[in-house]
Design an enzyme around this catalytic site. Structure first.
Site, short mmCIF file in Angstrom:
data_model
loop_
_atom_site.label_atom_id
_atom_site.label_comp_id
_atom_site.label_asym_id
_atom_site.label_seq_id
_atom_site.Cartn_x
_atom_site.Cartn_y
_atom_site.Cartn_z
N GLY A 61 1.13 27.93 18.82
CA GLY A 61 0.12 28.98 18.91
C GLY A 61 -1.06 28.52 18.09
CD GLU A 62 -5.45 28.00 16.33
OE1 GLU A 62 -5.40 27.52 17.47
OE2 GLU A 62 -5.71 27.32 15.31
CB SER A 63 -1.23 26.66 12.39
OG SER A 63 -2.42 25.91 12.41
CB CYS B 81 2.94 22.95 18.55
SG CYS B 81 1.31 22.25 18.87
NE ARG C 95 -4.91 23.36 12.63
CZ ARG C 95 -5.97 24.17 12.68
NH1 ARG C 95 -6.84 24.20 11.69
NH2 ARG C 95 -6.17 24.93 13.73
CB ILE D 264 -0.71 22.40 24.14
CG1 ILE D 264 0.15 22.32 25.40
CG2 ILE D 264 -1.95 23.26 24.38
CD1 ILE D 264 0.82 23.62 25.79
NE ARG D 265 -5.83 24.30 21.65
CZ ARG D 265 -5.62 25.04 20.57
NH1 ARG D 265 -6.15 24.70 19.43
NH2 ARG D 265 -4.92 26.13 20.64
CG HIS E 99 4.42 23.31 23.19
ND1 HIS E 99 4.32 24.58 22.67
CD2 HIS E 99 3.32 22.66 22.78
CE1 HIS E 99 3.21 24.69 21.98
NE2 HIS E 99 2.57 23.54 22.03
CD GLU F 252 7.62 25.89 23.53
OE1 GLU F 252 8.22 24.92 23.03
OE2 GLU F 252 6.42 26.15 23.30
N1 GLN Z 1 -3.94 23.33 17.42
C1 GLN Z 1 -3.05 24.40 17.05
C2 GLN Z 1 -3.10 24.67 15.56
O1 GLN Z 1 -3.65 23.95 14.83
C3 GLN Z 1 -1.63 24.10 17.47
C4 GLN Z 1 -1.52 24.05 18.96
C5 GLN Z 1 -0.20 24.51 19.50
O2 GLN Z 1 0.62 25.10 18.79
N2 GLN Z 1 0.00 24.30 20.77
O3 GLN Z 1 -2.54 25.64 15.12
#
Ligand code: GLN
Length: 185
Positions: free
Chosen positions: A40-42, A72, A98, A125-126, A161, A163
């Site tokens: 998600g977004e840390s 992630c 990151r 993903i990112r 990921h 999942e």
């Molecule tokens: N770029 C996101 C972060 O820094 C992590 C991306 C993800 O969990 N798919 O939190």
């Protein structure tokens, strides 16, 4: 609280594993045998852990040996050092970078070996990668020479990921850790 929790739940359902979501501090009153922190977004999850009053109790549970699986953003939350961000739970002796793959090549899928589980599909993903590991950290997988999965005792992390892919091998690996924890509890 945030991110790709529904996808992890779908894998757990397929494997017939009981689960519940931790969204507020009352949810944490229920006993559990393991915790998955999704992607998600840390930065958002870091804030929420504090504002929802979950930070201290989750950090303590991890230090007391609760099996934890961070994917992630979840891996970033567990890292002691975060380049391009701030440490959060900081329970695992790794340094992560990151958004390590840049914006253009931020998302990709590849197939690579994961310890003795063999080759697995891996979706990024990112994603971050692990730049450094402490001496108690076991490296489980690398992609293009970068560490993207590791374990330190009760803590398992992947930059990708699992999942999102058909193969539930990494979830099964984590469930093994949970089983061992329950046997020695
Ligand atoms: N770029 C996101 C972060 O820094 C992590 C991306 C993800 O969990 N798919 O939190």
């Amino acid at each position: 609280m945030q991110g790709a929790f529904a996808e992890h739940e779908a894998v757990l359902r397929r494997l017939n594993i009981e689960y519940f979501e931790i969204r507020k501090s009352q949810d944490w009153q229920q006993p559990c045998d393991g915790l998955i922190i999704p992607g998600g977004e840390s930065t958002v999850m870091n804030k929420l852990l504090h504002t929802l009053g979950l930070f201290t109790s989750i950090q303590k549970a991890i230090m007391d040996g609760l099996p934890i699986f961070g994917t992630c953003a979840g891996m970033i939350l567990l890292a002691k050092e975060v380049r391009g961000g701030r440490p959060c739970l900081a329970t695992m002796d790794i340094t992560v970078q990151r958004n390590a793959y840049g914006r253009q090549s931020g998302s990709f899928t590849t197939i690579e070996n994961f310890q003795d589980l063999g080759p697995l599909p891996m979706t990024f993903i990112r994603a971050p990668y692990i730049e450094q590991t402490g001496k108690n950290v076991e490296i489980l997988a690398k992609v293009n020479g970068k560490i993207i999965a590791a374990r330190q005792a009760n803590q398992l992390v992947t930059a990708f990921h699992p999942e999102l892919d058909e193969e539930p091998a990494v979830h099964k690996y984590f469930l093994n850790m949970v089983q061992q924890y329950l046997q020695h509890k």
